[in-house]
Design an enzyme around this catalytic site. Sequence first.
Site, PDB file in Angstrom:
ATOM      1  N   HIS A 212      13.325 -24.544  -9.426  1.00 25.64           N
ATOM      2  CA  HIS A 212      12.442 -23.618  -8.699  1.00 25.64           C
ATOM      3  C   HIS A 212      12.919 -23.337  -7.280  1.00 25.64           C
ATOM      4  O   HIS A 212      12.170 -22.800  -6.476  1.00 25.64           O
ATOM      5  CB  HIS A 212      11.011 -24.179  -8.646  1.00 25.64           C
ATOM      6  CG  HIS A 212      10.259 -23.988  -9.925  1.00 25.64           C
ATOM      7  ND1 HIS A 212       8.968 -24.413 -10.098  1.00 25.64           N
ATOM      8  CD2 HIS A 212      10.620 -23.401 -11.083  1.00 25.64           C
ATOM      9  CE1 HIS A 212       8.577 -24.102 -11.333  1.00 25.64           C
ATOM     10  NE2 HIS A 212       9.558 -23.504 -11.945  1.00 25.64           N
TER      11      HIS A 212
ATOM     12  N   CYS B 217      20.917  -8.405   1.585  1.00 28.57           N
ATOM     13  CA  CYS B 217      22.274  -8.702   1.093  1.00 28.57           C
ATOM     14  C   CYS B 217      22.289  -9.819   0.061  1.00 28.57           C
ATOM     15  O   CYS B 217      23.322 -10.102  -0.541  1.00 28.57           O
ATOM     16  CB  CYS B 217      23.214  -9.033   2.264  1.00 28.57           C
ATOM     17  SG  CYS B 217      22.928 -10.666   2.994  1.00 28.57           S
TER      18      CYS B 217
ATOM     19  N   CYS C 251      17.969 -12.268   8.376  1.00 24.91           N
ATOM     20  CA  CYS C 251      19.309 -12.679   7.945  1.00 24.91           C
ATOM     21  C   CYS C 251      20.274 -12.733   9.132  1.00 24.91           C
ATOM     22  O   CYS C 251      20.269 -11.843   9.989  1.00 24.91           O
ATOM     23  CB  CYS C 251      19.824 -11.691   6.909  1.00 24.91           C
ATOM     24  SG  CYS C 251      21.444 -12.092   6.253  1.00 24.91           S
TER      25      CYS C 251
ATOM     26  N   CYS D 117      23.755  -7.623   9.113  1.00 24.78           N
ATOM     27  CA  CYS D 117      22.719  -7.471   8.076  1.00 24.78           C
ATOM     28  C   CYS D 117      21.309  -7.399   8.685  1.00 24.78           C
ATOM     29  O   CYS D 117      20.674  -6.366   8.678  1.00 24.78           O
ATOM     30  CB  CYS D 117      22.793  -8.594   7.047  1.00 24.78           C
ATOM     31  SG  CYS D 117      21.564  -8.381   5.722  1.00 24.78           S
TER      32      CYS D 117
ATOM     33  N   GLY E 166       6.286 -37.652 -13.724  1.00 21.48           N
ATOM     34  CA  GLY E 166       5.332 -36.917 -12.902  1.00 21.48           C
ATOM     35  C   GLY E 166       4.895 -35.603 -13.507  1.00 21.48           C
ATOM     36  O   GLY E 166       4.383 -34.729 -12.808  1.00 21.48           O
TER      37      GLY E 166
HETATM   38 ZN    ZN Z   1      21.447 -10.351   4.666  1.00 22.10          ZN
END
Ligand code: ZN
Length: 312
Positions: free
Chosen positions: A161, A172, A210, A215, A252
């Site tokens: 996960h 990006c 980012c 970016c 668990g």
């Molecule tokens: Zn990025």
Amino acid sequence: MFVSVCACMSVSICQVGYQMPPLWGHLRPSKHFTASLCLCADLAAFREIFSKAKNIAIITGAGVSAESGVPTFRGAGGYWRKWEAQELASPEAFARNPSRVWEFYHYRREVMLTKDPNPAHLAIAECEERLSKQGRKVTVITQNIDELHHRAGSKNILEIHGSLFKTRCMTCGHEAANYKSPICAALEGKGAPDPDTRDAEIPVQNLPRCEQTGCHGLLRPAVVWFGETLDADILTRAEKVLDSCDLCLVVGTSSVVYPAAMFAPQVAVRGVPVAEFNMENTPATMRFKFHFHGPCGTTLPPALARHETEQE
Ligand SMILES: [Zn+2]
């Protein structure tokens, strides 16, 4: 022919005791299934198999984190402000209100600064390190996103996960580890869980961005949200582990509850022993060889401790 996967056909002996459904009749009995007494909570029998296992898969779920006091935001009392996790952990929720979703994840990241791995995490990590020196392998397949296995010292971890401490750029796609506290200046002091707390309504340009050259896209937590598919690469690696392991632990989480329900049956049909360590005590449609009931921080350390036959 009727074969019991767990050898516990005796209700009087086994604490979980119930009859296996006939759907298991097609399974071939192996030496593990033929004991006359219930092996369900037989630690010595588990230890015997454990001592010979060369490739151990350990599937872990929310219960391991819960024993470290990590909130799951599900079920009774599991709210952050007015919402349960599934109302915030989705692409739709993030698109609608990235500030609120980031407050929620910021809170969860900050909470982790106050939590520590518990004896179950530590036993798994110690076992991996010890067995690796003997040429034996332990792989953790976890749904937990809190990195407590990592902090306990486990190396071989598949986080199906994702992680609270990874981000992914919406523009990006770049993924990066991120342990900053706070993750950005605008979230400092935000994320309080009380129901009367008002949304911080942070402008999207002030949310985590980012840092790849040129970016500056919006970052999101690199976790798998409701409605999203699991990372194909991680899933492939998990399948490989499950297809090759010679012992599987489900810790668990019940083997009939996701994620173990997705993985443990494919191990069991190969005749490989599966051992559950959890708080569940309800009859289930499927049972595996062993079931150790109780907090896994209590049941797991003696199960994974050095066996007398182990070489240094
Ligand atoms: Zn990025």
